[in-house]
Each structure stands twice: as C-alpha cells, then as structure tokens.
Scaffold this motif. Structure first.
Motif, PDB file in Angstrom:
ATOM      1  N   VAL A  39       2.368 -13.625 -33.492  1.00 34.38           N
ATOM      2  CA  VAL A  39       3.530 -12.770 -33.247  1.00 34.38           C
ATOM      3  C   VAL A  39       4.312 -13.264 -32.039  1.00 34.38           C
ATOM      4  CG1 VAL A  39       4.233 -10.458 -32.520  1.00 34.38           C
ATOM      5  CG2 VAL A  39       2.602 -10.733 -34.384  1.00 34.38           C
ATOM      6  N   ASN A  40       3.627 -13.674 -30.974  1.00 38.71           N
ATOM      7  CA  ASN A  40       4.335 -14.165 -29.790  1.00 38.71           C
ATOM      8  C   ASN A  40       5.094 -15.455 -30.070  1.00 38.71           C
ATOM      9  OD1 ASN A  40       3.598 -12.008 -28.257  1.00 38.71           O
ATOM     10  ND2 ASN A  40       2.038 -13.073 -27.069  1.00 38.71           N
ATOM     11  N   ALA A  51       1.816  -6.797 -32.072  1.00 37.36           N
ATOM     12  CA  ALA A  51       1.155  -7.403 -30.912  1.00 37.36           C
ATOM     13  C   ALA A  51       0.588  -6.344 -29.974  1.00 37.36           C
ATOM     14  CB  ALA A  51       2.133  -8.306 -30.170  1.00 37.36           C
ATOM     15  N   VAL A  64      -1.912 -11.758 -32.319  1.00 35.04           N
ATOM     16  CA  VAL A  64      -1.033 -11.698 -31.145  1.00 35.04           C
ATOM     17  C   VAL A  64      -0.408 -13.056 -30.880  1.00 35.04           C
ATOM     18  CG1 VAL A  64      -0.942 -11.262 -28.664  1.00 35.04           C
ATOM     19  CG2 VAL A  64      -2.290  -9.764 -30.131  1.00 35.04           C
ATOM     20  N   GLU A 112       6.549  -6.409 -31.749  1.00 32.36           N
ATOM     21  CA  GLU A 112       5.929  -5.590 -30.719  1.00 32.36           C
ATOM     22  C   GLU A 112       4.950  -4.585 -31.307  1.00 32.36           C
ATOM     23  OE1 GLU A 112       7.767  -3.776 -26.703  1.00 32.36           O
ATOM     24  OE2 GLU A 112       8.522  -2.831 -28.535  1.00 32.36           O
TER      25      GLU A 112
END
Length: 411
Positions: free
Chosen positions: A82-83, A121, A79, A118
C-alpha cells in the motif's frame, strides 16, 4: 520524553516508529498542500472541500472491508504494498503539477486513492505493536506512536507543507511520495510481525466478506468494555466535530481572534497532545485505566461547557490544552486495552469497526454542526455537546470500572 525513548522496545519497534514518523510528516504536508493546490486551480468552495472529503470518503466505504483483508493477508506485506502504491500516486501527482497538467479531477482521484490505501495500511499496521512489543511496555510504545501524530503531523508538518508549496507546488507531493517509499522500506525490514491466521490462509477456508465483517462486529458487541469505549468514542466524535466544525467562526466572533490568533489557538491542541504523550505512561502506572477514562469523560464535558461560557481566549486555550492531554491519554489507554483483549486473528476487523464508528461519527458531526449553529447560535453546538457527553459519562461510568491495565494474577 527521554524516559520514553529509553524503554527497551526492540529494533523492530523503532523501525515501525520511524516509518510512522516519516509518514506522519508526509501526511501533514499533503494535508496543507492539497487544498492549496485545488485553490490555485479553482475558487469553487465545493472543489476545495472535496480535496479533504475525497480522502475521508474511503473510510466510510471501505473501513470494514479493509479490516477483513488485514486479517486475511500478511500484514507487513500489505502495508509495504500500500505504501508503494501511495508513493506512486503522489509521484504521479507531483509530475502532473510540475508539468502544468494537474486538474481538479486528477487531484481528487489521487486523494481518493490515498484514503483507500490509508484504510488498508492503518488497519493492518494497528496489529504491529502487540506483535512486536511485550504487554508491559505497550503504554510507552503507544505513547511514542501518538507522539508522531501530535508533534509531527499536527504541529511540525503543517507549516512545512505551506512553505514547500510556496517553494514549488509540486514539491510537497514529491516529498510525501518519498516518505511513503522510505516507510515501505522500513516496514519491509521488520521481522517480528506474525503471519495471517491459519484459519483464513486458504481460499477454501474463507467465509464471505459479509460473514467476516459480521464476526468482527459481533465480537466487539459482546465485549462489554470495548463496546462501551467504541460507542462512547463514536458519540464523542459526533458532538466534538459538530462543535468544532464552526470553530473558526466561534474564534473570530466570540473570542475576537484574528487569523493569527485562530492559528495560535489551534496549536493548543498539539501542545496538549504532546504533554499527554509525555504523561500517559506515568499516569497509567499511577492511576490505572478506569479512573483515567472516567476523568476523561468529565474533561470532555468541561471543554464544551467552558467554550460555551467563556469569551476569553486564554481560558479557551487552557481548556483545549487539558483536552489535548486527555485525548492522548485516552487514546493510549484504549489502544493498549484493545491490543490486550482482541484476538490477533480478529485484530483487523475489530480495529476497522472502531475506525468506522470514529470517522462515521466525525462525518455526521461535521455535517450537523453548521446546521445547529445556524438555527440556534454559535454556542449552541457546545451546549449540545456538553449535555450529550454528560449523558454518555453517566451511561459509561459503571462499565468503565472494569477497565484495568494492571497484570492479572495467575490462578
């Protein structure tokens, strides 16, 4: 709401909740600013619609694959990575807009990257709450997570996105980039998310992607209650999105609302969702899962029947508020059941199957709604949805009787 925030959910949960809050604000801002940006560059309706579709398409392409990677990799690190990637993509778009070199292909590419991120995540983050919150407190935790979407994403962020775009076209995307960077920092500070399953921690132990996807599908299909809920949700999304794909026409031609009235009517969804957030934990304690799920199916039928019959905007708005309450309560119940019953090592794959059915149903519904309305009239999709949900309710009624969130007595 004070009771929800007073629950002893722990520092890790509040970091997760804050990360969710800031990304919901950022996503809501971009949801409004993206189509506005495309519309400022071209009047082509297909290009404007493509800005939305580019972010939805990855769910159809990659949802099941993302579930495998969410079970293979350290979910917290996934996560965070990815962010950071999404922050970089949005920062690039913001610079391009500010420099006057943004183009429709660039916007669509950035939105496709955002949607792809998205899928990874959201699938990985779905496993966080059961990892960091004890089972008795999960209804409160899930209600608070739904509050972020209902209040921040659907209500507060959208007018903010329009206002920021007016200030400067690059600003909404820069703000969203910052929200993803902040979220990455908060997620990185969470300590209580478990490592990936030891059975999939080495390359030599991993089966192929197809085999792992099939394992997740088989597990879900063998669980009668969760299978029923997944299929019910998929069908519900088909008929709901078919009916609401033409909602703007329905509001104007049947209810006689202008643009402002239509926007006000849409707020009814957010208002109901907020009320559902407040009510869900108490309703679950009082009535348990089965009656709430069964009542929810009846509310789905009642929504479509009401909209098919009424010409009064107040009646439509009142029913939409009730429906908004139901969708949040339903979501909290189903999420909590899934967190309890799905093995941690398979949580990503099972969650991805749910997401695939959810968004696949929504896409099919959105495509079919206009065709049905064109052929049979504006109320036809609502009558079709009412009939379909009545049949779904009848089929799901018996399997749903086993749904419970009450503690199972030992022994």
């Amino acid at each position: 709401m004070r009771a929800l925030f007073a629950a002893p959910l722990g520092a890790d949960f509040w970091k997760l909740w804050t990360a969710s809050a800031v990304t919901n604000v950022g996503d809501g801002i971009t949801m409004v600013a993206g189509p506005l940006l495309v519309a400022s560059l071209t009047s082509n309706p297909a290009a404007v619609a493509g800005a939305v579709f580019a972010q939805q398409l990855p769910w159809l392409l990659f949802a099941l694959i993302s579930g495998v990677w969410a079970d293979r990799l350290d979910r917290r690190r996934l996560v965070v990575a990815v962010n950071i990637m999404r922050a970089a993509a949005l920062a690039t778009l913001a610079v391009a807009v500010a420099s006057g070199i943004a183009s429709v292909p660039l916007i669509l590419a950035v939105f496709f990257l955002l949607g792809t991120g998205e899928t990874l995540a959201d699938t990985a983050a779905a496993a966080f709450v059961p990892a960091i919150v004890s089972e008795p407190l999960r209804p409160q935790a899930n209600s608070l997570m739904y509050a972020n979407f209902n209040v921040l994403n659907q209500f507060a962020a959208k007018p903010l996105g329009g206002w920021l775009f007016v200030v400067a076209a690059a600003v909404p995307f820069a703000v969203n980039a910052v929200t993803f960077a902040v979220s990455a920092a908060l997620i990185a500070a969470i300590r209580a998310v478990g490592p990936p399953s030891p059975t999939t921690s080495t390359c030599s132990a991993r089966p192929g992607l197809g085999a792992e996807i099939a394992e997740g599908v088989r597990w879900l299909m063998r669980h009668r209650l969760l299978r029923t809920l997944a299929v019910t949700m998929a069908v519900g999304n088909v008929v709901f999105c078919a009916a609401f794909a033409i909602f703007v026409l329905y509001a104007g031609q049947r209810l006689g609302l202008n643009e402002v009235g239509y926007g006000t009517l849409l707020i009814s969804f957010a208002a109901g969702g907020f009320l559902g957030t407040l009510a869900a934990p108490a309703l679950i304690r009082r009535f348990d899962a089965a009656p709430l799920l069964r009542l929810g199916l009846l509310i789905e039928v009642a929504l479509h029947v009401t909209l098919a019959l009424t010409r009064e905007s107040l009646a439509a708005a009142a029913m939409i508020v009730v429906f908004g309450i139901h969708t949040t309560v339903w979501g909290v119940v189903v999420t909590t059941l899934r967190q309890r019953d799905v093995p941690p090592a398979m949580f990503g794959r099972v969650t991805s199957v749910y997401s695939f059915l959810d968004l696949g149903g929504a896409a099919l519904g959105s495509l079919s709604g206009g065709l049905v309305a064109t052929a049979y009239g504006l109320v036809a999709p609502y009558w079709a949805a009412a009939i379909a949900m009545a049949l779904v309710a009848a089929a799901a009624w018996r399997p749903l009787r086993s749904a419970t969130l009450k503690p199972v007595p030992a022994g």
